[in-house]
Design a protein around this motif. Structure first.
Motif, PDB file in Angstrom:
ATOM      1  N   TYR A  97     -40.891 -41.880  23.187  1.00  0.00           N
ATOM      2  CA  TYR A  97     -39.833 -42.187  22.243  1.00  0.00           C
ATOM      3  C   TYR A  97     -40.285 -42.074  20.793  1.00  0.00           C
ATOM      4  CZ  TYR A  97     -36.567 -43.746  25.828  1.00  0.00           C
ATOM      5  OH  TYR A  97     -35.703 -43.789  26.885  1.00  0.00           O
ATOM      6  N   GLY A 102     -33.926 -37.654  19.086  1.00  0.00           N
ATOM      7  CA  GLY A 102     -33.075 -38.826  19.180  1.00  0.00           C
ATOM      8  C   GLY A 102     -33.061 -39.411  20.583  1.00  0.00           C
ATOM      9  N   ARG A 103     -32.883 -40.717  20.658  1.00  0.00           N
ATOM     10  CA  ARG A 103     -32.894 -41.378  21.973  1.00  0.00           C
ATOM     11  C   ARG A 103     -31.784 -40.857  22.882  1.00  0.00           C
ATOM     12  NH1 ARG A 103     -34.333 -47.804  21.891  1.00  0.00           N
ATOM     13  NH2 ARG A 103     -36.347 -47.666  20.810  1.00  0.00           N
ATOM     14  N   LYS A 104     -30.615 -40.667  22.317  1.00  0.00           N
ATOM     15  CA  LYS A 104     -29.502 -40.191  23.137  1.00  0.00           C
ATOM     16  C   LYS A 104     -29.800 -38.821  23.724  1.00  0.00           C
ATOM     17  CE  LYS A 104     -25.763 -42.740  20.884  1.00  0.00           C
ATOM     18  NZ  LYS A 104     -24.490 -42.642  20.119  1.00  0.00           N
ATOM     19  N   ARG A 105     -30.361 -37.951  22.896  1.00  0.00           N
ATOM     20  CA  ARG A 105     -30.691 -36.614  23.379  1.00  0.00           C
ATOM     21  C   ARG A 105     -31.784 -36.671  24.435  1.00  0.00           C
ATOM     22  NH1 ARG A 105     -32.733 -31.588  19.543  1.00  0.00           N
ATOM     23  NH2 ARG A 105     -32.944 -30.034  21.216  1.00  0.00           N
ATOM     24  N   LEU A 247     -26.165 -43.967  27.555  1.00  0.00           N
ATOM     25  CA  LEU A 247     -26.661 -43.530  26.248  1.00  0.00           C
ATOM     26  C   LEU A 247     -26.565 -44.653  25.214  1.00  0.00           C
ATOM     27  CD1 LEU A 247     -25.106 -39.936  26.086  1.00  0.00           C
ATOM     28  CD2 LEU A 247     -27.396 -40.611  26.837  1.00  0.00           C
ATOM     29  N   TYR A 248     -25.494 -45.414  25.277  1.00  0.00           N
ATOM     30  CA  TYR A 248     -25.342 -46.556  24.365  1.00  0.00           C
ATOM     31  C   TYR A 248     -26.417 -47.599  24.632  1.00  0.00           C
ATOM     32  CZ  TYR A 248     -23.328 -50.741  22.250  1.00  0.00           C
ATOM     33  OH  TYR A 248     -23.130 -51.887  21.519  1.00  0.00           O
ATOM     34  N   ALA A 250     -29.324 -47.084  25.942  1.00  0.00           N
ATOM     35  CA  ALA A 250     -30.621 -46.540  25.537  1.00  0.00           C
ATOM     36  C   ALA A 250     -30.869 -46.750  24.050  1.00  0.00           C
ATOM     37  CB  ALA A 250     -30.685 -45.056  25.870  1.00  0.00           C
ATOM     38  N   GLU A 251     -29.818 -46.692  23.243  1.00  0.00           N
ATOM     39  CA  GLU A 251     -29.949 -46.922  21.811  1.00  0.00           C
ATOM     40  C   GLU A 251     -30.201 -48.391  21.506  1.00  0.00           C
ATOM     41  OE1 GLU A 251     -29.969 -45.115  19.118  1.00  0.00           O
ATOM     42  OE2 GLU A 251     -29.534 -43.131  19.896  1.00  0.00           O
ATOM     43  N   ARG A 252     -29.631 -49.279  22.306  1.00  0.00           N
ATOM     44  CA  ARG A 252     -29.685 -50.712  22.010  1.00  0.00           C
ATOM     45  C   ARG A 252     -30.918 -51.398  22.591  1.00  0.00           C
ATOM     46  NH1 ARG A 252     -26.469 -51.803  17.765  1.00  0.00           N
ATOM     47  NH2 ARG A 252     -24.511 -50.646  17.956  1.00  0.00           N
ATOM     48  N   ASP A 254     -34.780 -52.149  23.849  1.00  0.00           N
ATOM     49  CA  ASP A 254     -36.145 -51.867  23.425  1.00  0.00           C
ATOM     50  C   ASP A 254     -36.808 -50.929  24.408  1.00  0.00           C
ATOM     51  OD1 ASP A 254     -38.451 -52.762  21.561  1.00  0.00           O
ATOM     52  OD2 ASP A 254     -39.287 -52.949  23.588  1.00  0.00           O
TER      53      ASP A 254
END
Length: 256
Positions: A97, A102-105, A247-248, A250-252, A254
């Motif tokens: 990471y 980007g995390r979503k990608r 995906l959401y 994954a962004e939120r 840790d």
């Protein structure tokens, strides 16, 4: 693209892929060879047989039966848990990471890797099983698959099935505290609706939709649209919503 290639080339992921390929293939093959022989005093006419041969072939093809679905969902859960959760348990995600992606990608690439591996591990054994059962019919087999629309129908069927189980497994994996919990919860979430006979979720809704397509009045070329219209909500909208939640999350969440 590099993340996708890494996941597809990972030895552990490939081992689970090979396991799933063998398990799903064996289940499909055993299901496919259970063909009953029926004898009739007055057999139907040749015109009658030709008129219903494509539907008869479709109905006799093995799909997501109880045994096949068990192997299918087990492979999906193991792949999703390894691809999306195991790197966090091993702390490899700390390095992964940190890449300029980007995390979503990154997570979407992982979900796509699970989709590709599961689709190949299920659709290729399916084709081999069908070829074994109907391969000696020569032109009939080729005509059914290439001209009568059965190949697009089966591609759509397995795509919808794979999309559903990958979406569910990915969300569970992303929300689980470790790989073990991901596997246990993923298996429960996918198998309990099936064991309770929930008809609005796969595999029941897909099997019912494809049977409805076979028995509808439309031509074989229109069976794919019949299948899609019957299973659109649980097999397209719901999986896309679950992937968006993944995906959401994954962004939120840790990385640890």
């Amino acid at each position: 693209m590099k993340i996708l290639c890494w996941e597809l080339e990972d030895p552990l992921n490939l081992a689970v892929f090979a396991f799933g390929f063998l398990l799903i293939g064996t289940s499909l093959f055993l299901r496919g060879i259970r063909v009953s022989n029926h004898f009739m005093v007055s057999p139907p006419s040749e015109d009658f047989i030709r008129a219903f041969s494509w539907r008869a072939m479709g109905i006799s093809v093995p799909l997501l039966s109880d045994e096949v679905y068990t192997a299918f969902m087990l492979t999906a859960v193991l792949l999703a848990s390894l691809v999306l959760r195991n790197d966090r348990d091993t702390r490899f995600a700390l390095s992964l990471y940190s890449l300029p992606v980007g995390r979503k990608r990154l997570v979407l690439s992982k979900v796509l890797a699970v989709f590709i591996m599961l689709f190949v591990a299920s659709f290729v054994p399916f084709l081999l099983t069908v070829l074994y059962i109907f391969g000696d019919t020569g032109n009939f087999f080729l005509t059914a698959f290439l001209s009568k629309g059965l190949l697009p129908l089966y591609l759509l069927y397995w795509t919808l099935a794979v999309l559903y189980v990958v979406a569910v497994s990915s969300l569970v994996a992303m929300g689980s505290p470790n790989t073990f919990v991901s596997v246990m919860v993923g298996l429960s979430v996918l198998y309990l609706p099936h064991s309770f006979g929930v008809s609005s979720l796969p595999p029941a809704v897909l099997n019912s939709a494809i049977f409805h397509a076979y028995t509808s009045g439309v031509s074989p070329s229109g069976w794919s649209m019949e299948l899609l219209s019957s299973a659109f909500l649980p097999c397209v909208l719901l999986p896309l919503f679950l992937i968006a939640l993944t995906l959401y999350l994954a962004e939120r969440r840790d990385v640890r």
